[in-house]
Motif scaffolding. Sequence first.
Motif, PDB file in Angstrom:
ATOM      1  N   ASP A   1       0.806  -1.219   0.000  1.00 35.67           N
ATOM      2  CA  ASP A   1       0.000   0.000   0.000  1.00 35.67           C
ATOM      3  C   ASP A   1       0.840   1.270   0.000  1.00 35.67           C
ATOM      4  O   ASP A   1       0.308   2.363  -0.200  1.00 35.67           O
ATOM      5  CB  ASP A   1      -0.971   0.012   1.186  1.00 35.67           C
ATOM      6  CG  ASP A   1      -0.264   0.008   2.527  1.00 35.67           C
ATOM      7  OD1 ASP A   1       0.835  -0.580   2.625  1.00 35.67           O
ATOM      8  OD2 ASP A   1      -0.815   0.590   3.488  1.00 35.67           O
ATOM      9  N   ASP A   2       2.148   1.156   0.221  1.00 37.94           N
ATOM     10  CA  ASP A   2       3.035   2.311   0.129  1.00 37.94           C
ATOM     11  C   ASP A   2       3.409   2.495  -1.342  1.00 37.94           C
ATOM     12  O   ASP A   2       4.112   1.661  -1.928  1.00 37.94           O
ATOM     13  CB  ASP A   2       4.280   2.077   0.986  1.00 37.94           C
ATOM     14  CG  ASP A   2       5.204   3.290   1.028  1.00 37.94           C
ATOM     15  OD1 ASP A   2       5.555   3.809  -0.054  1.00 37.94           O
ATOM     16  OD2 ASP A   2       5.580   3.723   2.132  1.00 37.94           O
ATOM     17  N   VAL A   3       2.946   3.585  -1.937  1.00 37.60           N
ATOM     18  CA  VAL A   3       3.114   3.788  -3.380  1.00 37.60           C
ATOM     19  C   VAL A   3       4.586   3.828  -3.771  1.00 37.60           C
ATOM     20  O   VAL A   3       4.994   3.214  -4.769  1.00 37.60           O
ATOM     21  CB  VAL A   3       2.406   5.074  -3.836  1.00 37.60           C
ATOM     22  CG1 VAL A   3       2.677   5.342  -5.314  1.00 37.60           C
ATOM     23  CG2 VAL A   3       0.914   4.974  -3.580  1.00 37.60           C
TER      24      VAL A   3
ATOM     25  N   SER B   1       6.009   0.282  -3.612  1.00 36.51           N
ATOM     26  CA  SER B   1       5.501  -0.593  -4.657  1.00 36.51           C
ATOM     27  C   SER B   1       6.105  -0.253  -6.016  1.00 36.51           C
ATOM     28  O   SER B   1       6.427  -1.146  -6.808  1.00 36.51           O
ATOM     29  CB  SER B   1       3.970  -0.517  -4.727  1.00 36.51           C
ATOM     30  OG  SER B   1       3.534   0.769  -5.117  1.00 36.51           O
ATOM     31  N   GLN B   2       6.288   1.038  -6.288  1.00 35.15           N
ATOM     32  CA  GLN B   2       6.882   1.426  -7.566  1.00 35.15           C
ATOM     33  C   GLN B   2       8.360   1.057  -7.634  1.00 35.15           C
ATOM     34  O   GLN B   2       8.862   0.668  -8.689  1.00 35.15           O
ATOM     35  CB  GLN B   2       6.698   2.927  -7.797  1.00 35.15           C
ATOM     36  CG  GLN B   2       5.261   3.321  -8.041  1.00 35.15           C
ATOM     37  CD  GLN B   2       4.620   2.510  -9.166  1.00 35.15           C
ATOM     38  OE1 GLN B   2       5.171   2.381 -10.261  1.00 35.15           O
ATOM     39  NE2 GLN B   2       3.461   1.923  -8.890  1.00 35.15           N
TER      40      GLN B   2
ATOM     41  N   ILE C   1       9.981  -1.426 -10.423  1.00 37.97           N
ATOM     42  CA  ILE C   1      11.121  -1.061 -11.263  1.00 37.97           C
ATOM     43  C   ILE C   1      12.192  -2.143 -11.227  1.00 37.97           C
ATOM     44  O   ILE C   1      12.703  -2.591 -12.270  1.00 37.97           O
ATOM     45  CB  ILE C   1      11.706   0.293 -10.820  1.00 37.97           C
ATOM     46  CG1 ILE C   1      10.735   1.434 -11.173  1.00 37.97           C
ATOM     47  CG2 ILE C   1      13.069   0.537 -11.463  1.00 37.97           C
ATOM     48  CD1 ILE C   1      11.100   2.766 -10.563  1.00 37.97           C
ATOM     49  N   TYR C   2      12.546  -2.590 -10.025  1.00 38.01           N
ATOM     50  CA  TYR C   2      13.616  -3.581  -9.898  1.00 38.01           C
ATOM     51  C   TYR C   2      13.210  -4.931 -10.492  1.00 38.01           C
ATOM     52  O   TYR C   2      14.022  -5.604 -11.136  1.00 38.01           O
ATOM     53  CB  TYR C   2      14.021  -3.740  -8.435  1.00 38.01           C
ATOM     54  CG  TYR C   2      15.096  -2.773  -8.017  1.00 38.01           C
ATOM     55  CD1 TYR C   2      16.433  -3.160  -7.981  1.00 38.01           C
ATOM     56  CD2 TYR C   2      14.788  -1.468  -7.677  1.00 38.01           C
ATOM     57  CE1 TYR C   2      17.428  -2.262  -7.618  1.00 38.01           C
ATOM     58  CE2 TYR C   2      15.770  -0.564  -7.293  1.00 38.01           C
ATOM     59  CZ  TYR C   2      17.099  -0.978  -7.267  1.00 38.01           C
ATOM     60  OH  TYR C   2      18.082  -0.083  -6.914  1.00 38.01           O
TER      61      TYR C   2
ATOM     62  N   ALA D   1       6.987  -9.657 -15.491  1.00 36.65           N
ATOM     63  CA  ALA D   1       5.751  -8.893 -15.686  1.00 36.65           C
ATOM     64  C   ALA D   1       5.138  -8.668 -14.309  1.00 36.65           C
ATOM     65  O   ALA D   1       4.832  -9.633 -13.582  1.00 36.65           O
ATOM     66  CB  ALA D   1       4.788  -9.661 -16.574  1.00 36.65           C
ATOM     67  N   VAL D   2       4.964  -7.408 -13.933  1.00 39.81           N
ATOM     68  CA  VAL D   2       4.590  -7.066 -12.559  1.00 39.81           C
ATOM     69  C   VAL D   2       3.221  -6.401 -12.514  1.00 39.81           C
ATOM     70  O   VAL D   2       2.947  -5.465 -13.285  1.00 39.81           O
ATOM     71  CB  VAL D   2       5.638  -6.129 -11.919  1.00 39.81           C
ATOM     72  CG1 VAL D   2       5.261  -5.801 -10.479  1.00 39.81           C
ATOM     73  CG2 VAL D   2       7.027  -6.765 -11.973  1.00 39.81           C
ATOM     74  N   GLN D   3       2.368  -6.893 -11.623  1.00 36.15           N
ATOM     75  CA  GLN D   3       1.101  -6.237 -11.295  1.00 36.15           C
ATOM     76  C   GLN D   3       1.175  -5.754  -9.851  1.00 36.15           C
ATOM     77  O   GLN D   3       1.740  -6.444  -8.997  1.00 36.15           O
ATOM     78  CB  GLN D   3      -0.082  -7.202 -11.449  1.00 36.15           C
ATOM     79  CG  GLN D   3      -0.358  -7.647 -12.869  1.00 36.15           C
ATOM     80  CD  GLN D   3      -1.562  -8.571 -12.928  1.00 36.15           C
ATOM     81  OE1 GLN D   3      -1.709  -9.474 -12.133  1.00 36.15           O
ATOM     82  NE2 GLN D   3      -2.430  -8.330 -13.890  1.00 36.15           N
ATOM     83  N   VAL D   4       0.575  -4.589  -9.579  1.00 36.93           N
ATOM     84  CA  VAL D   4       0.621  -4.007  -8.240  1.00 36.93           C
ATOM     85  C   VAL D   4      -0.802  -3.749  -7.746  1.00 36.93           C
ATOM     86  O   VAL D   4      -1.625  -3.199  -8.486  1.00 36.93           O
ATOM     87  CB  VAL D   4       1.421  -2.687  -8.225  1.00 36.93           C
ATOM     88  CG1 VAL D   4       1.367  -2.049  -6.838  1.00 36.93           C
ATOM     89  CG2 VAL D   4       2.873  -2.942  -8.631  1.00 36.93           C
TER      90      VAL D   4
END
Length: 228
Positions: free
Chosen positions: A10-12, A15-16, A20-21, A28-31
């Motif tokens: 939940d920390d934007v 999570s971003q 990136i990493y 393939a990443v979903q958040v």
Amino acid sequence: MSARILVAEDDVKQSQLIRIYLEREGHAVQVVADGRAALERARSSAPDLLVLDVMLPLVDGLDVCRILRAESDVPILLLTARTTEEDMLLGLDLGADDYLTKPYSPRELTARVRALLRRAKKAGAGEPVVLKVGEVELDTARFEVRVAGRQVALTSKEFGILEALAREPGRVFTRAQIIERVFGFDREVLERTVDAHVMNLRRKLEEDPARPRHLETVYGRGYRLADD
């Protein structure tokens, strides 16, 4: 090794950074930002791995872990600000495969992800076999364990440790050897993780976990599965 990874954080900013990493690694990443969305997305998209923050709104991360583990064997990496041994054991007992305490290095997170994916790939590619050591029986194709005919539910990491010991019954494995075979990379912090998994295994396998007959400790060396 490209994979579909679901990140529940939940920390934007966090999570971003994770996105990136992991995308740099080719994944393939979903958040998602809450536990309810994590459950829904995990069920609908069937990710190869879940990075799961413990402190999530709507549904707590530990509850998400418990619910998903009852439904699937998806590898779960917990992110937690809780650092006590009790918190670590709780997360592992609910079915998490590994954990990271905050603050953590993004490079370490990607290393943990690589190790979990390697382990999952190796487990899926191995020849199915039934291993029997005394009263303990493992069916690697069905991912089932029985002790004296009683079926026991294990997490993927618990099963991996037990399988490694069962393939060479009576042999003493050091913690480092268990880490190499089951976790896939050598981090000093994981020695405590091995001990935590063994403790949970004993709770499930032994009639008296304080006096184990199957999963034995060889003091100063490591662990072995007793060969009756």
